[in-house]
Write a protein that holds these residues in place. Structure first.
Motif, PDB file in Angstrom:
ATOM      1  N   ASN A  58       0.803  -1.220   0.000  1.00 27.19           N
ATOM      2  CA  ASN A  58       0.000   0.000   0.000  1.00 27.19           C
ATOM      3  C   ASN A  58       0.837   1.272   0.000  1.00 27.19           C
ATOM      4  N   SER A  59       2.139   1.131  -0.055  1.00 29.04           N
ATOM      5  CA  SER A  59       2.997   2.307   0.000  1.00 29.04           C
ATOM      6  C   SER A  59       2.998   3.060  -1.329  1.00 29.04           C
ATOM      7  N   ILE A  60       3.321   4.337  -1.266  1.00 24.39           N
ATOM      8  CA  ILE A  60       3.463   5.149  -2.461  1.00 24.39           C
ATOM      9  C   ILE A  60       4.837   4.888  -3.070  1.00 24.39           C
ATOM     10  N   VAL A  61       4.863   4.685  -4.370  1.00 27.30           N
ATOM     11  CA  VAL A  61       6.140   4.536  -5.076  1.00 27.30           C
ATOM     12  C   VAL A  61       6.280   5.683  -6.065  1.00 27.30           C
ATOM     13  N   THR A  62       7.522   6.054  -6.303  1.00 25.62           N
ATOM     14  CA  THR A  62       7.804   7.045  -7.331  1.00 25.62           C
ATOM     15  C   THR A  62       8.220   6.300  -8.587  1.00 25.62           C
ATOM     16  N   LEU A  63       7.347   6.292  -9.572  1.00 22.17           N
ATOM     17  CA  LEU A  63       7.680   5.640 -10.833  1.00 22.17           C
ATOM     18  C   LEU A  63       8.480   6.614 -11.684  1.00 22.17           C
ATOM     19  N   GLU A  64       9.679   6.218 -12.028  1.00 25.46           N
ATOM     20  CA  GLU A  64      10.511   7.032 -12.919  1.00 25.46           C
ATOM     21  C   GLU A  64      10.455   6.396 -14.304  1.00 25.46           C
ATOM     22  N   ILE A  65       9.647   7.004 -15.168  1.00 29.36           N
ATOM     23  CA  ILE A  65       9.402   6.441 -16.493  1.00 29.36           C
ATOM     24  C   ILE A  65      10.141   7.257 -17.544  1.00 29.36           C
ATOM     25  N   ASP A  66      11.215   6.695 -18.038  1.00 30.91           N
ATOM     26  CA  ASP A  66      12.031   7.377 -19.048  1.00 30.91           C
ATOM     27  C   ASP A  66      12.381   8.792 -18.611  1.00 30.91           C
ATOM     28  N   GLY A  67      12.774   8.925 -17.354  1.00 32.61           N
ATOM     29  CA  GLY A  67      13.219  10.216 -16.841  1.00 32.61           C
ATOM     30  C   GLY A  67      12.139  11.056 -16.186  1.00 32.61           C
ATOM     31  N   GLU A 101      -9.492   6.153  -2.138  1.00 32.27           N
ATOM     32  CA  GLU A 101     -10.030   4.952  -1.513  1.00 32.27           C
ATOM     33  C   GLU A 101      -9.081   3.790  -1.750  1.00 32.27           C
ATOM     34  N   VAL A 102      -8.757   3.071  -0.689  1.00 30.01           N
ATOM     35  CA  VAL A 102      -7.815   1.958  -0.806  1.00 30.01           C
ATOM     36  C   VAL A 102      -8.208   0.849   0.170  1.00 30.01           C
ATOM     37  N   SER A 103      -7.985  -0.389  -0.249  1.00 28.39           N
ATOM     38  CA  SER A 103      -8.265  -1.546   0.614  1.00 28.39           C
ATOM     39  C   SER A 103      -7.073  -1.807   1.520  1.00 28.39           C
ATOM     40  N   VAL A 104      -7.353  -1.991   2.801  1.00 27.06           N
ATOM     41  CA  VAL A 104      -6.296  -2.191   3.792  1.00 27.06           C
ATOM     42  C   VAL A 104      -6.577  -3.476   4.577  1.00 27.06           C
ATOM     43  N   PRO A 105      -5.559  -4.328   4.769  1.00 27.41           N
ATOM     44  CA  PRO A 105      -5.755  -5.572   5.526  1.00 27.41           C
ATOM     45  C   PRO A 105      -6.113  -5.301   6.985  1.00 27.41           C
ATOM     46  N   ASN A 125     -14.201 -11.217   6.466  1.00 30.53           N
ATOM     47  CA  ASN A 125     -13.636 -10.176   5.606  1.00 30.53           C
ATOM     48  C   ASN A 125     -12.289  -9.741   6.169  1.00 30.53           C
ATOM     49  N   ARG A 126     -11.280  -9.844   5.339  1.00 34.96           N
ATOM     50  CA  ARG A 126      -9.916  -9.590   5.799  1.00 34.96           C
ATOM     51  C   ARG A 126      -9.382  -8.215   5.414  1.00 34.96           C
ATOM     52  N   GLU A 127     -10.221  -7.424   4.747  1.00 39.16           N
ATOM     53  CA  GLU A 127      -9.818  -6.078   4.365  1.00 39.16           C
ATOM     54  C   GLU A 127     -10.980  -5.108   4.569  1.00 39.16           C
ATOM     55  N   VAL A 128     -10.654  -3.852   4.811  1.00 40.67           N
ATOM     56  CA  VAL A 128     -11.653  -2.786   4.840  1.00 40.67           C
ATOM     57  C   VAL A 128     -11.197  -1.705   3.866  1.00 40.67           C
ATOM     58  N   THR A 129     -12.162  -0.916   3.392  1.00 41.26           N
ATOM     59  CA  THR A 129     -11.845   0.170   2.479  1.00 41.26           C
ATOM     60  C   THR A 129     -11.809   1.478   3.251  1.00 41.26           C
ATOM     61  N   VAL A 130     -10.693   2.196   3.134  1.00 41.31           N
ATOM     62  CA  VAL A 130     -10.549   3.467   3.840  1.00 41.31           C
ATOM     63  C   VAL A 130     -10.333   4.594   2.840  1.00 41.31           C
ATOM     64  N   SER A 135      -0.079   9.726   1.456  1.00 40.11           N
ATOM     65  CA  SER A 135       1.044   9.661   2.396  1.00 40.11           C
ATOM     66  C   SER A 135       0.665   9.029   3.728  1.00 40.11           C
ATOM     67  N   ASP A 136      -0.654   8.874   3.976  1.00 37.80           N
ATOM     68  CA  ASP A 136      -1.118   8.330   5.264  1.00 37.80           C
ATOM     69  C   ASP A 136      -1.693   6.917   5.152  1.00 37.80           C
ATOM     70  N   ILE A 137      -1.550   6.274   4.011  1.00 38.93           N
ATOM     71  CA  ILE A 137      -2.110   4.936   3.833  1.00 38.93           C
ATOM     72  C   ILE A 137      -1.461   3.959   4.813  1.00 38.93           C
ATOM     73  N   PRO A 138      -2.258   3.305   5.665  1.00 38.15           N
ATOM     74  CA  PRO A 138      -1.679   2.349   6.615  1.00 38.15           C
ATOM     75  C   PRO A 138      -1.397   1.004   5.946  1.00 38.15           C
ATOM     76  N   GLU A 139      -0.416   0.307   6.446  1.00 39.46           N
ATOM     77  CA  GLU A 139      -0.126  -1.027   5.924  1.00 39.46           C
ATOM     78  C   GLU A 139      -1.207  -2.003   6.360  1.00 39.46           C
ATOM     79  N   SER A 140      -1.796  -1.745   7.539  1.00 39.26           N
ATOM     80  CA  SER A 140      -2.894  -2.576   8.038  1.00 39.26           C
ATOM     81  C   SER A 140      -3.636  -1.818   9.127  1.00 39.26           C
ATOM     82  N   ILE A 141      -4.814  -2.305   9.490  1.00 36.56           N
ATOM     83  CA  ILE A 141      -5.576  -1.755  10.611  1.00 36.56           C
ATOM     84  C   ILE A 141      -5.664  -2.835  11.677  1.00 36.56           C
TER      85      ILE A 141
END
Length: 203
Positions: A58-67, A101-105, A125-130, A135-141
């Motif tokens: 669930n982390s944010i990544v910086t995609l570097e696409i052709d510069g 909106e993102v699904s979190v375990p 149900n093993r995930e909830v939608t938050v 920058s604040d997306i949790p890895e889990s709840i």
């Protein structure tokens, strides 16, 4: 600070070309979303799996696409059913100022009183939608189940007031149940059947 993952634009290819790509250690992917048209890309599989281990899915990544760099979150990951290797990735480009909106375990913590007494723990149900800023997306709840007794249930409505995140699922969205054990009942039925057969055989 988000992890930088290097990527390259690619042409839409046929199945055999994609298979060859994966054999060379790359994963076909697509990125779309904020100020980004759907763009087919290629990512180094080992580099991305390392980022997953370090930061989580669930982390944010910086995609570097052709510069060119853009912030993105993993939207979907397809894996090989047999080998478990990555087959295809979908990335959603995001605006770091806007909530998404993102699904979190759901991570259960504590030992249920009911389970200690023989109850059966189930997690329908093993995930909830938050709804949360990227920058604040949790890895889990984390959800404490230590006070749950046999027959108890726990739903989103039970954790909403204590959660630091806005949960979008309804209050009756079931997370945990501790049900009555059935093994002893089944065992008793078997014993009664065996006893009946013994009485009949003795006649």
């Amino acid at each position: 600070m988000s992890t930088v993952v290097h990527a390259k634009k690619r042409k839409v290819e046929n199945h055999s070309a994609l298979t060859e790509l994966r054999q060379r250690g790359f994963v076909p992917a697509v990125v779309y979303g904020y100020k980004t048209e759907a763009t087919p890309i290629t990512i180094n599989a080992r580099e991305y799996e390392k980022a997953l281990r370090l930061d989580g899915k669930n982390s944010i990544v910086t995609l570097e696409i052709d510069g060119k760099k853009l912030n993105a979150v993993l939207n979907e990951a397809q894996k090989c059913a047999l080998k478990g290797t990555l087959v295809h990735l979908d990335f959603l480009a995001v605006n770091m100022s806007d909530a998404l909106e993102v699904s979190v375990p759901v991570n259960l913590i504590g030992d249920s009183v009911g389970v200690k007494e023989g109850g059966i723990l189930q997690q329908p149900n093993r995930e909830v939608t938050v709804k949360v800023k990227p920058s604040d997306i949790p890895e889990s709840i984390e959800v404490d189940i230590s006070t749950l007794e046999i027959g108890d249930t726990l739903a989103v409505g039970d954790i909403r007031s204590t959660s630091t995140f806005e949960i979008l699922d309804t209050d009756d969205f079931l997370l945990v149940t501790v049900s009555v054990p059935t093994v002893e009942v089944e065992s008793t039925e078997v014993d009664e059947k065996a006893t009946s057969e013994e009485i009949i055989g003795a006649r």
